[in-house]
Design an enzyme around this catalytic site. Structure first.
Site, PDB file in Angstrom:
ATOM      1  N   ASP A 290       0.867  -1.169   0.000  1.00 14.90           N
ATOM      2  CA  ASP A 290       0.000   0.000   0.000  1.00 14.90           C
ATOM      3  C   ASP A 290       0.914   1.232   0.000  1.00 14.90           C
ATOM      4  O   ASP A 290       2.121   1.121   0.263  1.00 14.90           O
ATOM      5  CB  ASP A 290      -0.887  -0.029   1.243  1.00 14.90           C
ATOM      6  CG  ASP A 290      -1.632   1.266   1.455  1.00 14.90           C
ATOM      7  OD1 ASP A 290      -2.382   1.662   0.551  1.00 14.90           O
ATOM      8  OD2 ASP A 290      -1.451   1.889   2.525  1.00 14.90           O
TER       9      ASP A 290
ATOM     10  N   ASP B  56      -0.202   5.253   0.829  1.00 18.61           N
ATOM     11  CA  ASP B  56      -0.474   6.243   1.880  1.00 18.61           C
ATOM     12  C   ASP B  56      -0.660   5.552   3.225  1.00 18.61           C
ATOM     13  O   ASP B  56      -1.526   4.691   3.389  1.00 18.61           O
ATOM     14  CB  ASP B  56      -1.732   7.049   1.545  1.00 18.61           C
ATOM     15  CG  ASP B  56      -1.564   7.877   0.286  1.00 18.61           C
ATOM     16  OD1 ASP B  56      -0.611   8.669   0.228  1.00 18.61           O
ATOM     17  OD2 ASP B  56      -2.374   7.718  -0.650  1.00 18.61           O
TER      18      ASP B  56
END
Length: 224
Positions: A11, A13
């Site tokens: 991932d 952010d």
């Protein structure tokens, strides 16, 4: 006997970079333009990782779809303006030890790296270019081409692109959306403690690490 190809999918952010300052400012700006009170900090950060249209609808379910669409557009405008003003490295700094860990994993011939993010392709490209990371990731899955997390579409596409078996892949993320997506795709999830969801929310994670430097050992435990 050669080792199988492995795939570590990150991932962005809240996992690789801390972009909460601009996320919060852009969302507050967008809600202000809509004449609506912005949700509180914890609520905004709680939807990070979802595709933007899904996130806004979840933040303001009382508003009609046309207002959601305007908030999405205003958010993008504000976010791009903030990033242009300060530059990627200041706007979305890498978390401590992220770069050295990525370099170490990338140096292993059998290990491939990927990204699965709620960002758009344009936003991800800008981020990777700003940090000099574009060449590290062989598969990049973005919100433009998939249903929102936790739907497993992104991870299934990453596996198909790389030819890696599910048991040889891991998803690394900071939210329950990431861990639930991994579980739905049949791959292991490693949660990180420094992101936008509390560690206790990462119930589907196989492991949770407290520091980027602990990631290689966690991968070794999962893959034996």
């Amino acid at each position: 006997m050669s080792r199988p190809l492995r795939l570590v999918i990150f991932d962005v952010d809240g996992t690789l970079v801390d972009s909460q300052g601009d996320i919060l400012a852009a969302m507050r700006s967008a809600f202000d333009r809509a004449g609506e009170p912005a949700p509180v900090r914890e609520v905004i950060l709680g939807i990070v990782g979802l595709s933007l249209d899904v996130a806004v609808a979840r933040l303001a379910p009382q508003l009609p779809g046309d207002v959601h669409a305007r908030i999405v557009a205003w958010y993008k405008e504000a976010y791009m303006g903030l990033r242009a003003e300060t530059g990627v490295q200041a706007s979305s700094p890498l978390y401590p030890h992220a770069l050295e860990t990525l370099k170490a994993l990338h140096a292993v011939p059998e290990t491939l790296l990927g990204v699965a993010t709620g960002k758009s392709a344009r936003g991800l490209d800008k981020l990777l270019e700003g940090h000099g990371l574009r060449s590290y990731f062989v598969t990049r899955q973005v919100a433009d081409h998939h249903p929102s997390k936790p739907h497993p579409s992104m991870l299934r596409a990453a596996l198909a692109e790389t030819g890696v078996a599910p048991e040889n892949a891991v998803m690394v993320g900071d939210t329950s959306f990431d861990m639930d997506m991994a579980q739905a795709a049949g791959i292991a999830g490693i949660g990180v403690s420094w992101g936008y969801h509390r560690p206790e929310a990462l119930g589907a994670a196989r492991e949770i690490v407290q520091d980027f430097r602990a990631l290689p050992e966690a991968l070794a435990r999962i893959w034996g």
